[in-house]
Design an enzyme around this catalytic site. Structure first.
Site, PDB file in Angstrom:
ATOM      1  N   HIS A   1      24.722  53.978 -64.802  1.00 35.19           N
ATOM      2  CA  HIS A   1      25.601  53.939 -63.642  1.00 35.19           C
ATOM      3  C   HIS A   1      26.564  55.127 -63.644  1.00 35.19           C
ATOM      4  CE1 HIS A   1      27.660  51.959 -60.374  1.00 35.19           C
ATOM      5  NE2 HIS A   1      28.816  52.214 -60.962  1.00 35.19           N
TER       6      HIS A   1
ATOM      7  N   GLU B   1      18.738  52.058 -62.286  1.00 30.99           N
ATOM      8  CA  GLU B   1      19.815  51.076 -62.181  1.00 30.99           C
ATOM      9  C   GLU B   1      19.318  49.796 -61.516  1.00 30.99           C
ATOM     10  OE1 GLU B   1      22.879  51.900 -59.413  1.00 30.99           O
ATOM     11  OE2 GLU B   1      24.432  51.773 -60.912  1.00 30.99           O
TER      12      GLU B   1
ATOM     13  N   ASN C   1      -0.203  59.015 -43.088  1.00 29.28           N
ATOM     14  CA  ASN C   1      -1.559  59.531 -42.995  1.00 29.28           C
ATOM     15  C   ASN C   1      -1.554  61.023 -42.737  1.00 29.28           C
ATOM     16  OD1 ASN C   1      -3.627  57.664 -43.428  1.00 29.28           O
ATOM     17  ND2 ASN C   1      -2.939  56.523 -41.637  1.00 29.28           N
TER      18      ASN C   1
END
Lengths: 122, 676
Positions: free
Chosen positions: B52, B74, B409
């Site tokens: 963190h 995290e 795509n």
């Protein structure tokens, strides 16, 4: 006299970053590595105009620290800003319930920091 | 405060790197200890804190790769903390790999190099952990707490009423309400500030630590309601804050028209300022009320219809009052013009409730394409146009998935690698283009790439393999492309995490059909692939050209209109099997007599005395014969109820003067004209 701000964060980078920014605006800055150290400093006579604290810290986390300050005679009305992350909406509420005055969401820019500080500085 | 503010970050970066090294080595320790004691909460917390901390600091310093990587890590740790998954050996090795990856990322950041390649592999592993949804894979950094940091557009001076009732405990949170009131003074000129006691009480009953005061202010300010509201950012959750614009300015109105926020009208009779007109808009922020509400679409529909009626009534009143004279006539006229403005404003707002620019979802694709391109090591630019095309909110929401599939795509299969592109003489950077526009009574969205196009042979081969078609049978192109939409059909050589599982295209088709739309493909091998989504217009607002045919008015969607002309008699011809044609820039295009299509008696039958509007419908041009052009107007398409589905009519609308006009559906008109 310059106003004093106490910065509480275990990350040196964050303390420096916040400190640099505030000093550039003429604030005087005191640093502490966690809630425990900060609380000691307050008990030993430090009387800042504002406190900026991280929430995630070893020893004493931000929420407990805020609660402790709010119970400290003579220091109970110091504005406290907490540093939170964007994903912690819940923490924000928890912090407010504990007595935080406001918050800054990480990551932030120096301007954002100064704006928030200005908003709550007595 | 100056607009820009920079500090020298090199020192901070230095200490950040040093700190990261500390964290990295302790993280390794934590993970290995966790292997021994998987249930040790403290260890897990310590590990979480390290990740963190790196995340927070890297974000502030602009190291985005580190930020997004640690963010994902995290997320995994958080799930672990919440007991949503358990610590396994496999997880431990992924976590250790992640730590290595952070190490590499930090090294690269130190040298100012791009992220190392192995990051993607590790990210994939992290993402493949149970419960890690795909949406996590794009990390959006929110712009800190400053949603009100955007520059406020200059507005005219207006009068705002600010009611502020702090919660009693406000002082205990270190917030001085007077501070906020002083802040307000910076934003404008308070012409009155009235303090109130929340209740009358005896002196001995007063708790000096509680706040009993509240304030009612009138503020002359150039700022928008949002800016004034931002002063209360930290207190609005618990206090009662109500900001009302009493005297609006035009530009300030614009600033608030698109807001999602709940708008309520609340008058406090006892505290009303004497010079104050009734509240126009009131932004009521109180407690934890949600800032948006969900409303049944039927209710909005009813509102739309009622506003239409209101508009008509207003026009009638306007006409009735026009001949009046006398002292009161002037006043009446003023009131009516005020009424007119308000009615128009209401109409606009009501419409805007449902309509959103389709660009709202386009913006998120920028990130998607950027990230995917980076992942695939392709260079791709995304061009977006027509983002202002407005569409019904529900339609937009349902468009997000199909468009995501198509874009994936395009990036994955369409655009070639920079090397392949170079070899085939194309610029290295491929282009994916999204465009939205109105055509032929539909909203059309195209997704196009300038990549390798669709490989006919490959599809045929695959289709034969899957038993969808017989071998050796000759099949036209569009039918071949249609095969792509068959469930489970994928020609990708290998399955990647973005596409190639063959679940995309049939879902796209189904989604579109569920909305009453359609999807089609065009492609040229080695050149481009274009998917065209057509959505029904029944829910949309369009810009229309109002034309007259006989005594009737019709709306032609302006996007289909190329030009209008009064032809010379010699420009008209009658061609065998094609009927009447008209010369349009050297080409003969069919002439459609609208009066004939609708069976109306026209004012003028001779085209050279009337007007011809040249329109483009499904890529073909036609000339529509009309009597007269009446102007352009944004019109709302209203459902025709049981008359819906008439060929050639897309819907109806009520014009500003209350008249009803039919909206022409080009494709349908052509069909009808062939029958005539």
């Amino acid at each position: 006299m310059a106003k004093t701000i106490l910065i509480v964060d275990d990350a040196q980078t964050m303390r420096q970053m916040v400190g640099f920014t505030l000093k550039s605006r003429g604030y005087s800055v005191v640093e502490a590595c966690d809630g425990k150290e900060a609380l000691e400093k307050l008990k030993n006579g430090l009387n800042p105009d504002m406190i900026i604290t991280d929430l995630n810290m070893p020893e004493m986390d931000g929420i407990s620290f805020i609660k402790a300050v709010r119970g400290l005679t003579g220091k109970r009305y110091i504005p406290i800003l907490m540093l939170t992350t964007e994903s912690m909406e819940e923490k924000k509420r928890e912090g407010q319930a504990a007595g935080a005055t406001g918050w800054i969401v990480k990551p932030f820019t120096p301007e954002q920091l100064l704006k928030v500080v200005d908003m709550v500085m007595p | 405060m100056p607009d820009s503010f920079t500090i020298d970050t090199s020192k901070i970066k230095e200490s950040f790197f040093a700190e990261c090294e500390d964290h990295i080595s302790s993280m390794e320790g934590f993970i290995m200890e966790l292997e021994e004691n998987p249930d040790d909460k403290e260890l897990l917390n310590a590990l979480f804190r390290s990740v963190h901390s790196i995340k927070g600091n890297s974000g502030c310093l602009g190291f985005d790769d580190i930020y997004s990587f640690t963010h994902r890590m995290e997320t995994v740790l958080d799930r672990l903390r919440n007991g949503e998954m358990s610590f396994t050996d496999e997880l431990a090795s992924i976590l250790l790999e992640s730590v290595d990856c952070i190490k590499d990322l930090v090294e690269s950041a130190k040298k100012g190099q791009p992220a190392p390649d192995n990051m993607k592999d590790v990210l994939r592993k992290v993402s493949s952990l149970p419960g890690h949804t795909e949406t996590d894979s794009t990390v959006h950094r929110e712009g800190a707490c400053h949603k009100n940091n955007r520059p406020s557009h200059p507005t005219d001076t207006g009068l705002l009423r600010v009611v502020f009732k702090p919660d009693q405990e406000i002082l205990k949170r270190g917030m001085d309400p007077l501070r906020l009131i002083r802040k307000l003074r910076e934003l404008g000129d308070p012409i009155s500030i009235k303090p109130y006691f929340s209740r009358p009480m005896e002196l001995e009953e007063i708790d000096p630590e509680l706040c009993y005061l509240s304030w009612d202010m009138h503020l002359v300010s150039k700022e928008s309601v949002e800016v004034v509201e931002s002063v209360f950012e930290f207190v609005k959750d618990r206090s009662h804050v109500e900001i009302t614009r009493l005297i609006p300015s035009e530009s300030a109105d614009d600033g608030t028209s698109r807001r999602d926020r709940r708008v309520s009208q609340k008058g406090h009779g006892s505290t009303q300022h004497p010079s104050v007109r009734p509240a126009m808009q009131s932004h009521h922020v109180h407690g934890r009320e949600s800032s948006t509400i969900r409303v049944d679409i039927d209710k909005v529909e009813q509102l739309v219809n009622l506003v239409g009626e209101l508009l008509i009534t207003q026009t009638i009143i306007n006409q009735l009052s026009s001949g009046l004279t006398g002292e009161r006539a002037g006043l009446l006229e003023k009131s009516i013009s005020q009424l007119k403005r308000n009615t128009m404003a209401i109409q606009e707002r009501v419409m805007s409730i449902r309509m959103l620019p389709v660009g709202n979802i386009f913006t998120r694709f920028k990130r998607l394409v950027r990230d995917l391109a980076a992942q695939r090591e392709k260079k791709i630019g995304l061009l977006i146009s027509g983002e202002d095309t407005e569409l019904d909110k529900t339609v937009i929401e349902r468009l997000a998935d199909p468009l995501t599939h198509l874009l994936r795509n395009a990036v994955d299969h369409g655009i070639e690698t920079p090397e392949e592109r170079r070899n085939s003489g194309k610029p290295e950077e491929g282009v994916v283009r999204i465009n939205a526009f109105h055509e032929g009574g539909k909203v059309v969205i195209t997704v196009e790439d300038d990549g390798r196009g669709i490989d006919r042979k490959k599809i045929l081969h695959k289709a034969v393999e899957k038993g969808l078609i017989e071998d050796g049978k000759s099949i036209p192109d569009d039918e071949i492309y249609e095969l792509i939409f068959a469930p489970g059909f994928s020609t990708a050589d290998k399955v990647t995490d973005v596409s190639g599982r063959g679940v995309g295209m049939d879902v796209v088709k189904r989604n579109m059909e569920a909305m009453g739309g359609a999807v089609s493909i065009e492609s040229r091998e080695g050149a481009f692939t274009r998917f065209t989504l057509r959505l029904p217009l029944t829910l949309a607002i369009i810009d229309g050209l109002i034309v007259r045919v006989g005594s009737e008015k019709f709306i032609i969607p302006i996007t289909t209109v190329l030009e209008s002309k009064r032809p010379l008699p010699e420009e008209l011809k009658t061609v065998e099997n094609r009927g009447e044609v008209i010369d349009f820039r050297g080409r003969f295009v069919p002439l459609v007599r609208l009066h004939r299509v609708f069976g109306i008696k026209p004012l003028e039958e001779r085209p050279w005395c009337a007007l011809v509007v040249i329109v483009s419908i499904d890529g073909k041009h036609y000339g529509l014969l009309v009597d007269e052009l009446l102007g352009e107007q944004q019109v709302v398409i209203k459902s025709m109820g049981c008359l819906q589905g008439i060929t050639g009519i897309a819907g109806a609308t009520i014009l500003g003067d209350g008249e009803v006009a039919l909206i022409i559906d080009g494709g349908g008109i052509i069909k009808r004209s062939i029958c005539c």
